[in-house]
Design a protein around this motif. Structure first.
Motif, PDB file in Angstrom:
ATOM      1  N   PRO A  44       0.850  -1.203   0.000  1.00  0.00           N
ATOM      2  CA  PRO A  44       0.000   0.000   0.000  1.00  0.00           C
ATOM      3  C   PRO A  44       0.883   1.250   0.000  1.00  0.00           C
ATOM      4  N   ILE A  45       0.438   2.281  -0.684  1.00  0.00           N
ATOM      5  CA  ILE A  45       1.257   3.481  -0.879  1.00  0.00           C
ATOM      6  C   ILE A  45       1.662   4.123   0.445  1.00  0.00           C
ATOM      7  N   ALA A  46       0.766   4.139   1.431  1.00  0.00           N
ATOM      8  CA  ALA A  46       1.100   4.742   2.728  1.00  0.00           C
ATOM      9  C   ALA A  46       2.209   3.952   3.423  1.00  0.00           C
ATOM     10  N   LEU A  47       2.138   2.634   3.360  1.00  0.00           N
ATOM     11  CA  LEU A  47       3.174   1.798   3.974  1.00  0.00           C
ATOM     12  C   LEU A  47       4.496   1.967   3.225  1.00  0.00           C
ATOM     13  N   ALA A  48       4.438   1.943   1.899  1.00  0.00           N
ATOM     14  CA  ALA A  48       5.651   2.119   1.099  1.00  0.00           C
ATOM     15  C   ALA A  48       6.293   3.473   1.397  1.00  0.00           C
ATOM     16  N   ASN A  49       5.485   4.519   1.473  1.00  0.00           N
ATOM     17  CA  ASN A  49       5.999   5.851   1.766  1.00  0.00           C
ATOM     18  C   ASN A  49       6.630   5.901   3.153  1.00  0.00           C
ATOM     19  N   ALA A  50       6.009   5.299   4.137  1.00  0.00           N
ATOM     20  CA  ALA A  50       6.555   5.297   5.500  1.00  0.00           C
ATOM     21  C   ALA A  50       7.904   4.583   5.542  1.00  0.00           C
ATOM     22  N   VAL A  51       7.991   3.416   4.909  1.00  0.00           N
ATOM     23  CA  VAL A  51       9.238   2.646   4.916  1.00  0.00           C
ATOM     24  C   VAL A  51      10.339   3.412   4.182  1.00  0.00           C
ATOM     25  N   VAL A  52      10.019   3.943   3.015  1.00  0.00           N
ATOM     26  CA  VAL A  52      11.015   4.689   2.239  1.00  0.00           C
ATOM     27  C   VAL A  52      11.443   5.938   3.002  1.00  0.00           C
ATOM     28  N   THR A  53      10.522   6.616   3.652  1.00  0.00           N
ATOM     29  CA  THR A  53      10.856   7.817   4.416  1.00  0.00           C
ATOM     30  C   THR A  53      11.808   7.499   5.563  1.00  0.00           C
ATOM     31  N   VAL A  54      11.513   6.445   6.310  1.00  0.00           N
ATOM     32  CA  VAL A  54      12.380   6.067   7.434  1.00  0.00           C
ATOM     33  C   VAL A  54      13.766   5.679   6.924  1.00  0.00           C
ATOM     34  N   LEU A  55      13.821   4.822   5.914  1.00  0.00           N
ATOM     35  CA  LEU A  55      15.116   4.366   5.401  1.00  0.00           C
ATOM     36  C   LEU A  55      15.917   5.514   4.779  1.00  0.00           C
ATOM     37  N   SER A  56      15.243   6.389   4.056  1.00  0.00           N
ATOM     38  CA  SER A  56      15.964   7.507   3.435  1.00  0.00           C
ATOM     39  C   SER A  56      16.461   8.502   4.485  1.00  0.00           C
ATOM     40  N   THR A  57      15.701   8.676   5.565  1.00  0.00           N
ATOM     41  CA  THR A  57      16.152   9.563   6.636  1.00  0.00           C
ATOM     42  C   THR A  57      17.380   8.973   7.325  1.00  0.00           C
ATOM     43  N   LEU A  58      17.379   7.663   7.548  1.00  0.00           N
ATOM     44  CA  LEU A  58      18.556   7.006   8.148  1.00  0.00           C
ATOM     45  C   LEU A  58      19.778   7.170   7.243  1.00  0.00           C
ATOM     46  N   LEU A  59      19.603   6.926   5.949  1.00  0.00           N
ATOM     47  CA  LEU A  59      20.707   7.050   5.007  1.00  0.00           C
ATOM     48  C   LEU A  59      21.198   8.493   4.926  1.00  0.00           C
ATOM     49  N   ALA A  60      20.284   9.437   4.816  1.00  0.00           N
ATOM     50  CA  ALA A  60      20.671  10.850   4.719  1.00  0.00           C
ATOM     51  C   ALA A  60      21.403  11.303   5.978  1.00  0.00           C
ATOM     52  N   THR A  61      20.952  10.862   7.136  1.00  0.00           N
ATOM     53  CA  THR A  61      21.615  11.236   8.387  1.00  0.00           C
ATOM     54  C   THR A  61      23.047  10.719   8.405  1.00  0.00           C
ATOM     55  N   GLU A  62      23.226   9.489   7.987  1.00  0.00           N
ATOM     56  CA  GLU A  62      24.580   8.918   7.938  1.00  0.00           C
ATOM     57  C   GLU A  62      25.461   9.705   6.966  1.00  0.00           C
ATOM     58  N   LEU A  63      24.934  10.001   5.788  1.00  0.00           N
ATOM     59  CA  LEU A  63      25.699  10.775   4.803  1.00  0.00           C
ATOM     60  C   LEU A  63      26.023  12.176   5.316  1.00  0.00           C
ATOM     61  N   HIS A  64      25.061  12.819   5.945  1.00  0.00           N
ATOM     62  CA  HIS A  64      25.294  14.160   6.482  1.00  0.00           C
ATOM     63  C   HIS A  64      26.351  14.125   7.582  1.00  0.00           C
ATOM     64  N   GLY A  65      26.292  13.116   8.433  1.00  0.00           N
ATOM     65  CA  GLY A  65      27.295  13.008   9.490  1.00  0.00           C
ATOM     66  C   GLY A  65      28.697  12.829   8.930  1.00  0.00           C
ATOM     67  N   ARG A  66      28.825  11.940   7.971  1.00  0.00           N
ATOM     68  CA  ARG A  66      30.156  11.615   7.429  1.00  0.00           C
ATOM     69  C   ARG A  66      30.679  12.646   6.441  1.00  0.00           C
ATOM     70  N   PHE A  67      29.826  13.091   5.517  1.00  0.00           N
ATOM     71  CA  PHE A  67      30.301  13.929   4.419  1.00  0.00           C
ATOM     72  C   PHE A  67      29.915  15.400   4.559  1.00  0.00           C
ATOM     73  N   THR A  68      28.664  15.678   4.837  1.00  0.00           N
ATOM     74  CA  THR A  68      28.220  17.069   4.884  1.00  0.00           C
ATOM     75  C   THR A  68      28.907  17.831   6.006  1.00  0.00           C
ATOM     76  N   PHE A  69      28.855  17.272   7.218  1.00  0.00           N
ATOM     77  CA  PHE A  69      29.378  17.982   8.384  1.00  0.00           C
ATOM     78  C   PHE A  69      30.698  17.412   8.895  1.00  0.00           C
ATOM     79  N   ARG A  70      31.175  16.334   8.263  1.00  0.00           N
ATOM     80  CA  ARG A  70      32.453  15.712   8.601  1.00  0.00           C
ATOM     81  C   ARG A  70      32.576  15.433  10.092  1.00  0.00           C
ATOM     82  N   ALA A  71      31.504  14.921  10.673  1.00  0.00           N
ATOM     83  CA  ALA A  71      31.466  14.622  12.102  1.00  0.00           C
ATOM     84  C   ALA A  71      31.639  13.139  12.371  1.00  0.00           C
TER      85      ALA A  71
END
Length: 165
Positions: A44-71
């Motif tokens: 279902p689109i709501a479930l797919a959106n929730a899963v993709v949102t959570v996973l993309s937020t986790l990935l983006a946070t990791e990328l921001h920590g390592r590359f964006t802010f070099r922390a």
């Protein structure tokens, strides 16, 4: 004798960090869009959106920590704080669209997209500031860990002082 190439240090100022923020966030956004296309046919689109949102937020946070802010590697607390900023951005963009529909019951798609993209841009700038100043603030992380960030010189150092009498 051949000269060995010296790697120039990557820019670390706020503008360079913002460019990295846009590139990492935009890349994750494009990846999320593709993932939504793949997942929407299987869940279902709501479930797919929730899963993709959570996973993309986790990935983006990791990328921001390592590359964006070099922390370095994002810790659990970083992921939780970043998730909170993503939630606030979602609420902000949703509120902007609800206000648009309240004041203009039948907006055209161009106006609706304009409001959504404007709200997303403002939310993104706000998210960048919070991530830079609160979540991945290198001085705060170093103080918490009892160490200094890799590649950074300490602000204060102890030096032996010789006093001649």
């Amino acid at each position: 004798m051949a000269a060995t190439p010296v790697e120039a240090p990557a820019p670390t100022g706020p503008l360079a960090a913002f460019v990295r923020f846009v590139v990492c966030g935009g890349g994750v956004g494009l990846l999320s869009s593709g993932a939504m296309l793949l997942a929407s046919g299987h869940a279902p689109i709501a479930l797919a959106n929730a899963v993709v949102t959570v996973l993309s937020t986790l990935l983006a946070t990791e990328l921001h920590g390592r590359f964006t802010f070099r922390a370095g590697h994002a810790r659990l607390a970083d992921h939780l704080k970043s998730g909170l900023t993503a939630t606030i951005c979602y609420l902000f963009t949703t509120a902007a669209l609800l206000v648009l529909h309240a004041v203009h019951p039948n907006p055209g798609p161009l106006l609706e997209q304009g409001v959504y993209l404007s709200a997303s841009g403002l939310a993104g700038v706000g998210r960048f500031v919070v991530l830079r100043v609160v979540v991945f603030a290198t001085g705060a992380r170093a103080a918490t860990a009892g160490t200094r960030p890799v590649g950074r010189k300490p602000l204060l150092t102890r030096r032996a002082v010789t006093v001649a009498a």
